[in-house]
Design an enzyme around this catalytic site. Sequence first.
Site, PDB file in Angstrom:
ATOM      1  N   GLY A 173     -75.425 -94.049 -32.593  1.00 21.90           N
ATOM      2  CA  GLY A 173     -74.604 -92.855 -32.819  1.00 21.90           C
ATOM      3  C   GLY A 173     -73.894 -92.342 -31.577  1.00 21.90           C
ATOM      4  N   LYS A 206     -80.516 -88.568 -34.132  1.00 25.25           N
ATOM      5  CA  LYS A 206     -80.806 -88.682 -35.569  1.00 25.25           C
ATOM      6  C   LYS A 206     -82.150 -88.051 -35.927  1.00 25.25           C
ATOM      7  CE  LYS A 206     -77.921 -92.796 -35.916  1.00 25.25           C
ATOM      8  NZ  LYS A 206     -77.625 -94.035 -36.614  1.00 25.25           N
ATOM      9  N   LEU A 260    -110.246-118.811  17.697  1.00 23.54           N
ATOM     10  CA  LEU A 260    -110.199-119.992  16.834  1.00 23.54           C
ATOM     11  C   LEU A 260    -110.465-119.631  15.369  1.00 23.54           C
ATOM     12  CD1 LEU A 260    -112.310-122.394  19.060  1.00 23.54           C
ATOM     13  CD2 LEU A 260    -109.840-122.569  18.624  1.00 23.54           C
ATOM     14  N   SER A 294    -103.247-116.955  16.313  1.00 25.48           N
ATOM     15  CA  SER A 294    -102.210-116.783  17.340  1.00 25.48           C
ATOM     16  C   SER A 294    -102.534-117.572  18.605  1.00 25.48           C
ATOM     17  CB  SER A 294    -101.990-115.299  17.642  1.00 25.48           C
ATOM     18  OG  SER A 294    -103.208-114.600  17.806  1.00 25.48           O
TER      19      SER A 294
END
Lengths: 321, 642
Positions: free
Chosen positions: B48, B178, B481, B554
Amino acid sequence: MTTRTSATAGSGQGTLSPDSFSRSTLTHLQRLEAESIHIMREVVANAENPVMLYSVGKDSACMLHLAKKAFYPAPPPFPLLHVDTTWKFKAMYDLRDKAAKDAGMELLVHHNPEAMEKGINPFDHGSLHTDMWKTEGLKQALTKYNFDVAFGGARRDEEKSRAKERVFSFRTANHRWDPKNQRPELWKLYNTRKAKGESIRVFPISNWTELDIWQYIHLEGIEIVPLYFSAPRPTVERNGLLIMVDDERFPLQPGETPVMRSIRFRTLGCYPLTGAVESEAQTLPEVIQEMLLTTTSERQGRAIDHDQSASMEKKKQEGYF
Amino acid sequence: MTAEMNAGSQDPVYVTDALIAEDIDAYLLKHQHKTMLRFITCGSVDDGKSTLIGRLLYDTKMIFEDQLASLEHDSKAVGTQGGDIDFALLVDGLAAEREQGITIDVAYRFFATDKRKFIVADTPGHEQYTRNMVTGASTADLAVILIDARQGVLTQTRRHSYLVQLLGIRNVVLAINKMDLVGYSQERFYEIVKDYSHFAQQIGMESFLPIPISGLKGDNIAARSAGMPWYQGPTLLQHLEEAPVNDARMQDYAFRMPVQWVNRPNLDFRGFAGQIGTGTVRPGDAIRVLPSGKTTTVKQIVAYGGNLDQAVAGQSVTLTFADEIDCSRGDVIVQADEPCEVADQFEATLVWMDEHAMLPGRPYLLKIGTQTVTATVTEPKYEVNVNTLEHLASKTLGLNAIGVVNISTDRAIPFESYGVNPDLGGFILIDRMTNATVAAGMIHFALRRSQNIHWQAVDVNREAHAALKNQKAAVVWFTGLSGSGKSTIANLVEKKLHALGKHTFLLDGDNVRHGLNRDLGFTDADRVENIRRVGEVAKLMTDAGLIVLTAFISPFRSERRMVRDLMAQGEFLEVFVDTPLDVAEARDVKGLYKKARAGQLKNFTGIDSPYEAPELADVTVNTVELSAEEAAERIVEAILAR
């Protein structure tokens, strides 16, 4: 113009000027103005040979004013084109020449030579009049001067089919409009590219309504044709429309004499095709007041639309603006 | 006549301002201060939409008598309301679509109240027209999403909501239409609102306003509904009059203006014309021209009828500069101390709008701001199924498909993320052969910073973040490690800090490889990149005032050094978890040493890839001598002692 516009010109200056801005939302007219200027500058930055179609009506007046603002302090970097039918109101021709001169712009006037030769007129030729003078005339002029972009003053609120018209409307080399093949317009990123031979009609005031136009004219003190204001004028009644007898070419029926009526026009075109309204509105505020209180739409005064609801769309596909 | 009395009737209910008749000058003055709201209506075919828009036009008196007469005539001839007024006919425009009974394009409608002018983008609900909806949504301040109360939330509702969200519309109205056909049921209304809330959350929609309406009967459009006394919220028109517009928000952001056109009427004047995207500008403001980066100040804001003292986002202006610096169409003028980024590679979402599918690698024209450059697009990272929001693998994007791609341009361009500033983050792609607009795009971020990097100055800085948390930001970097006990100890440290009221975050090597770094392997180059990324993330977290704990092998000194250099003085603590290789291998918690020895794992630290022990760690914990608990205690002491 008479004192009417000079009075409004005084009151109008500056309402869109700095003081009204602080950290506040822009007004609707400020937003509309900024958008129109943006569109015009996009065209000038990209087009090879642009032109502004100028029909001398209030929408054209508004568009011309916006162009002056967009390119200030330079004059608008394109000419004005009037596709004339020779049947406009005298007052329109007067303002047309003055407006172009004031703006410092070249004015091109095109007459369809074929229509001229055949003496096409609105009294004897019906819709052929519009087809030949305007639709054909426009195509001829665009081809003759090789314009690649033409500004037009159409608005989306004028008519249902125009609600879907793009701001940048592409025409084939034959100047036809294909409603199925238009480009999406996102944000304010207009795609201005075109193939050789193609042209673009650009509508910078697409998003303005009739009321916006009037308010802007009022605010900015834009000069418009005096026919928009009421005055006693010689008229006859034809097919339910009040027609002004603007010159001696008007063929009066036997026994018919023009009657002086206090009238004005809501829209201007060829005088034999333009219906007047009886009115006492002599100033811009009064015109706007009348417009706000009126109960009929703007285009009703134009004979051209009465054929059928979708007539404008057909005209557009054929190349009428 | 009161509004309530009119509910459900077919009389226009919006009362025209009495000032029009009484004092037109006063009326005009008042109306010069109207604002403008652009909105989009979206819904499925039979929700609508056209009726609703027709109703808005009718209720705000935008329909004239002649149009009404023609409407009444058309309603009888082709209407769908059994001879009653069919409001949809007011807005369905092109002849072809009138015959088919469907809307096939975007149409713009206009109406106004005493407070505002409205521009409505009416977009179709048809499956194949995603492109039209995206077009309509691109300029909207607000979206009205329509739902048929009988149907509830449908697939199309989800699609429209996703698109509204994608285009960054923050103000969403859920118009449950509606309602007259479900007996104005409050239960039904709340049922739908609940369904929709669930979905809205999924797509990240922050808020929406549900309004129960009937477009046909006029309930809660301009007038409050007599049938739904249980609804206390605003009517649709009330909300439209009061909802915020975007340009006010854009004014508060830093100044940006893409240059449209250089105005050079003579040798004495050189002005730069454009529409201000965000922020404000005044004469004397320091500005920078991007991408060149040249700076100067604004001399004048030139305007017809007198120069301006100030101009704001949304206005079209012409600026002159104090100095003669290069500036041309496509450049962006920005606030000197708060410039935007410049880059040539981006991640972006694309909405494909052309019948010819996207071709990865083919050069397209990309228009952003006032600049047009050549761009190539990669294969989509994924395509989004707009119905289910699933990510699908795809090699291309067809008409109406939406996907995420990388884009590279032939030169660096000033830009901003679409979510921050649509004016410099939204773009279109144009096919170079057909000149068709083939896609709309929204930039997420740059993939690579180019030479012109300008940091954003932020008001709430790192000190402020840390002060609020009552702590000193730090990165505590655990190295050692595999199997040395880094994660175990780091975890204990975090628990202890947490108990002490400290704001912490643990970045764990394995976890990061599942997400941020999942594209990296274990070659030396990838290990370097792995640490670089973790370092950058850790740095951002210290900017936010956090104590960051990282547990990564790392192995290389140079990368640990690199991370240390990223951080502010005294904010990097290197913790060496010292476990001899034989001990770690004997523990072998994850069974990795076994695999590495068997040759099933390549580049394993300590086996076939080196580990460079720190020469001067801030804290060293020997896990042979100390328990995990004791090691953690020692580290916490070191952190707090700074």
